[in-house]
Design a protein around this motif. Structure first.
Motif, short mmCIF file in Angstrom:
data_model
loop_
_atom_site.label_atom_id
_atom_site.label_comp_id
_atom_site.label_asym_id
_atom_site.label_seq_id
_atom_site.Cartn_x
_atom_site.Cartn_y
_atom_site.Cartn_z
N GLY A 2 60.24 -36.94 -23.47
CA GLY A 2 59.36 -38.07 -23.17
C GLY A 2 60.10 -39.19 -22.46
N LEU A 3 61.33 -39.47 -22.92
CA LEU A 3 62.14 -40.50 -22.26
C LEU A 3 62.49 -40.11 -20.82
CD1 LEU A 3 64.62 -41.34 -25.18
CD2 LEU A 3 62.87 -42.87 -24.25
N MET A 4 62.51 -38.81 -20.55
CA MET A 4 62.85 -38.34 -19.20
C MET A 4 61.61 -38.26 -18.30
SD MET A 4 65.86 -35.56 -20.02
CE MET A 4 66.87 -35.88 -18.57
N GLY A 5 60.48 -38.72 -18.83
CA GLY A 5 59.29 -38.85 -17.99
C GLY A 5 58.17 -37.88 -18.29
N ALA A 6 58.41 -36.90 -19.18
CA ALA A 6 57.37 -35.92 -19.49
C ALA A 6 56.29 -36.54 -20.37
CB ALA A 6 57.98 -34.71 -20.19
N HIS A 7 55.09 -35.99 -20.26
CA HIS A 7 54.02 -36.33 -21.20
C HIS A 7 53.99 -35.23 -22.26
CE1 HIS A 7 50.22 -37.82 -22.76
NE2 HIS A 7 49.75 -36.58 -22.72
N VAL A 8 54.19 -35.59 -23.52
CA VAL A 8 54.31 -34.61 -24.59
C VAL A 8 53.29 -34.92 -25.68
CG1 VAL A 8 55.92 -33.43 -26.13
CG2 VAL A 8 56.80 -34.57 -24.09
N ARG A 9 52.58 -33.86 -26.12
CA ARG A 9 51.54 -34.07 -27.13
C ARG A 9 51.61 -32.95 -28.17
NH1 ARG A 9 45.84 -32.95 -27.52
NH2 ARG A 9 45.99 -31.67 -25.65
N LEU A 10 51.51 -33.32 -29.44
CA LEU A 10 51.49 -32.35 -30.54
C LEU A 10 50.09 -32.30 -31.13
CD1 LEU A 10 53.03 -30.46 -32.52
CD2 LEU A 10 53.51 -32.48 -33.91
N ASP A 11 49.51 -31.09 -31.21
CA ASP A 11 48.21 -30.94 -31.88
C ASP A 11 48.22 -29.63 -32.66
OD1 ASP A 11 47.79 -28.87 -30.04
OD2 ASP A 11 46.60 -30.11 -28.69
N SER A 12 47.07 -29.21 -33.13
CA SER A 12 47.01 -28.04 -34.00
C SER A 12 47.41 -26.76 -33.27
CB SER A 12 45.60 -27.88 -34.56
OG SER A 12 44.66 -27.76 -33.49
N GLU A 13 47.36 -26.75 -31.94
CA GLU A 13 47.74 -25.57 -31.17
C GLU A 13 49.25 -25.45 -31.00
OE1 GLU A 13 45.59 -23.16 -29.61
OE2 GLU A 13 44.33 -24.05 -31.17
N GLY A 14 49.91 -26.60 -30.94
CA GLY A 14 51.35 -26.59 -30.71
C GLY A 14 51.80 -27.85 -29.99
N LEU A 15 52.98 -27.79 -29.39
CA LEU A 15 53.53 -28.92 -28.64
C LEU A 15 53.37 -28.62 -27.15
CD1 LEU A 15 55.26 -31.60 -29.23
CD2 LEU A 15 57.14 -30.27 -28.30
N THR A 16 52.65 -29.50 -26.45
CA THR A 16 52.41 -29.30 -25.02
C THR A 16 53.16 -30.34 -24.21
OG1 THR A 16 50.20 -28.44 -25.49
CG2 THR A 16 50.64 -29.11 -23.21
N LEU A 17 53.94 -29.88 -23.24
CA LEU A 17 54.68 -30.78 -22.34
C LEU A 17 54.13 -30.63 -20.93
CD1 LEU A 17 58.45 -31.50 -22.07
CD2 LEU A 17 57.26 -30.63 -20.05
N ARG A 18 53.87 -31.77 -20.30
CA ARG A 18 53.50 -31.79 -18.88
C ARG A 18 54.59 -32.54 -18.13
NH1 ARG A 18 48.34 -29.95 -18.29
NH2 ARG A 18 47.12 -29.89 -20.23
N GLY A 19 55.12 -31.91 -17.10
CA GLY A 19 56.24 -32.48 -16.37
C GLY A 19 55.83 -33.63 -15.46
N PRO A 20 56.77 -34.55 -15.19
CA PRO A 20 56.49 -35.70 -14.33
C PRO A 20 56.74 -35.35 -12.85
CG PRO A 20 58.70 -35.87 -15.20
CD PRO A 20 58.14 -34.57 -15.74
N GLU A 21 56.33 -36.26 -11.97
CA GLU A 21 56.65 -36.09 -10.55
C GLU A 21 58.13 -36.29 -10.31
OE1 GLU A 21 54.31 -38.34 -7.83
OE2 GLU A 21 52.41 -37.79 -8.79
N SER A 22 58.72 -37.20 -11.09
CA SER A 22 60.14 -37.50 -10.92
C SER A 22 60.78 -37.61 -12.31
CB SER A 22 60.31 -38.82 -10.16
OG SER A 22 61.64 -39.24 -10.15
N ILE A 23 61.94 -36.98 -12.50
CA ILE A 23 62.61 -36.97 -13.80
C ILE A 23 63.46 -38.23 -13.95
CG2 ILE A 23 64.27 -35.74 -15.25
CD1 ILE A 23 63.41 -33.16 -13.75
N ALA A 24 63.30 -38.91 -15.08
CA ALA A 24 64.06 -40.14 -15.33
C ALA A 24 65.42 -39.80 -15.92
CB ALA A 24 63.28 -41.04 -16.29
N GLY A 25 66.40 -40.65 -15.61
CA GLY A 25 67.72 -40.52 -16.25
C GLY A 25 67.64 -40.90 -17.71
N LEU A 26 68.73 -40.66 -18.42
CA LEU A 26 68.74 -40.82 -19.87
C LEU A 26 70.04 -41.48 -20.29
CD1 LEU A 26 66.89 -39.80 -22.26
CD2 LEU A 26 68.36 -37.79 -22.36
N ASP A 27 69.97 -42.46 -21.18
CA ASP A 27 71.17 -43.02 -21.80
C ASP A 27 70.93 -42.91 -23.30
OD1 ASP A 27 73.25 -44.48 -22.82
OD2 ASP A 27 73.14 -46.07 -21.31
#
Length: 430
Positions: A281-306
């Motif tokens: 999520g900090l790297m720009g992804a949209h992440v959601r947890l529901d009864s089906e599982g954990l779904t990640l949608r990637g961003p247009e641009s990946i953010a750096g991380l500290d």
């Protein structure tokens, strides 16, 4: 290493954004803890949906060699404890959980138990656990190496008591003593001295599994764990998916700007891999947890991380791989202990990512990564499954990347290549 090498795997490139649902096999950490606890329990039990991979098969074999019944029943493991006995030979392979968790149980056996493993396992630190077992009343011969090979001279019982241990190189040293400590005459009290213990979620996992079996554990004081002597109740257990092994699959969605859902993600868990949710999520992804599982949608641009990854160090290889594709620098901190993992992971990552063209620098306790264009090359794994995962992620977007010894992924994920290929075939059909 030339391209004529027979064990080079051409990492598949994603032709479009990945769009897939993925089911991850069971957790190695939970499976091997559950097997040890079942072997020391007060009656038979079943470990359901276990991981069947090299590390867990080695654990099952180790327990069988000590006289424990471990039988396959419709994909589950039925465990029947018995009196632990030698002589026995334990092959640890490259499994830290076998090399470190089994000796504290083997001291309870009657007879000698010999331990050895792969050449690289002989390099991994064992001193803290061996010194602790000697302090608690065990007899171990290792010719002063503080490493494999070694022999535990079991007396059929263990006095136990209080011990100081420096677990700053691995949380497994604490977990190892906790798992068997209730069977020691005086239980065990562990005081950690030294730099902070890495991967604390793994110790919390161990404590939770002990309490679920009726073992009294006091962890109210920092860096101290007290296990009261007493029986370990036999309970059947369902093994959660291995969330750390979800890292490369979620990363596939991140780096291709796609969608990946990991099915059956637990609502609550002590697995370190659960932190992928927030890290990606900090790297720009949209992440959601529901009864089906954990779904990640990637961003247009990946953010750096500290970020300080001290508690979730095993996630570092895949996170570092993603960071090389970010739009800004990343600083991964708190992971000096990775130098003592399957390989020196910091040196391995800096060497192999640089080979692909990354601007990467090793620091005292981590990595600095400055993105720049990458190119294909041979990516070496150093017999480390998580290095192979990192290479596969980069291969999705870097053409002509070849991974040496992709088979090392079988350590914790028996059919990684099949799962990876299936994920991409769904992408092609989407």
């Amino acid at each position: 290493m030339g391209s004529h090498e027979p064990d080079l795997w051409s990492a598949p490139v994603a032709s479009a954004a990945v769009d897939a649902d993925v089911r991850i096999p069971g957790s190695k950490s939970i499976t091997n803890r559950a097997l040890i606890l079942a072997a020391l329990a007060d009656g038979p039990s079943v470990v359901r949906s276990p991981l069947r991979a090299r590390d867990t098969l080695l654990m099952a074999s180790a327990l069988r060699s000590l006289g424990v019944g471990v039988e396959d029943v419709d994909g589950d493991w039925s465990v029947t404890p018995g009196e632990l006995r030698g002589p026995a030979n334990v092959d640890c392979g490259l499994a830290g959980t076998v090399a470190r968790f089994v000796p504290p149980a083997a001291v309870l056996a009657r007879g000698d138990v010999e331990f050895d493993g792969d050449a690289q396992m002989r390099e991994r630190p064992m001193g803290p656990i061996l010194d602790a077992l000697r302090t608690l009343g065990g007899t171990i011969d290792d010719d002063g190496r503080n490493a494999l090979p070694l022999t535990v001279r079991g007396q059929g019982k263990m006095p136990g008591g209080t011990v100081e241990i420096d677990a700053s190189s691995s949380s497994q040293f604490v977990s190892a003593l906790l798992l068997a400590g209730a069977r020691y005459d005086a239980g065990v009290t562990i005081h950690h001295v030294g730099k902070p213990v890495p991967s604390l979620p793994h110790i919390e996992m161990t404590v939770g599994m002990l309490r679920a079996r009726g073992v009294e554990v006091d962890d109210s004081d920092p860096n101290t764990w007290r296990v009261a002597p007493g029986p370990i109740k036999a309970i059947d257990v369902e093994v959660e998916p291995d969330l750390s092994n979800a890292a490369p699959f979620l990363a596939a969605g991140l780096v291709t700007g796609g969608r990946v859902r990991v099915l059956s993600w637990p609502d609550e868990t002590s697995q370190p891999g659960d932190h992928l949710h927030e890290i990606f999520g900090l790297m720009g992804a949209h992440v959601r947890l529901d009864s089906e599982g954990l779904t990640l949608r990637g961003p247009e641009s990946i953010a750096g991380l500290d970020l300080d990854l001290h508690d979730v160090g095993e996630l570092t290889p895949v996170i570092a791989a993603v960071a090389t594709l970010a739009s800004e620098p990343s600083y991964l901190r708190g992971i000096a202990h990775l130098r003592g993992h399957e390989t020196d992971r910091l040196a391995a990552l800096s060497t192999e990512l640089a080979r692909l063209g990354a601007d990467i620098r090793e620091t005292d306790d981590g990595l600095e990564i400055r993105p720049r264009p990458l190119h294909g090359a041979v990516f070496r794994t150093y017999a480390d499954h998580r290095m192979a995962h990192a290479g596969a992620v980069l291969g999705l977007v870097v053409p002509d990347l070849q991974i040496e010894n992709i088979a090392t992924t079988s350590k914790t994920l028996p059919d990684f290549v099949g799962m990876w290929t299936a994920m991409l075939s769904r992408e092609a059909a989407a």
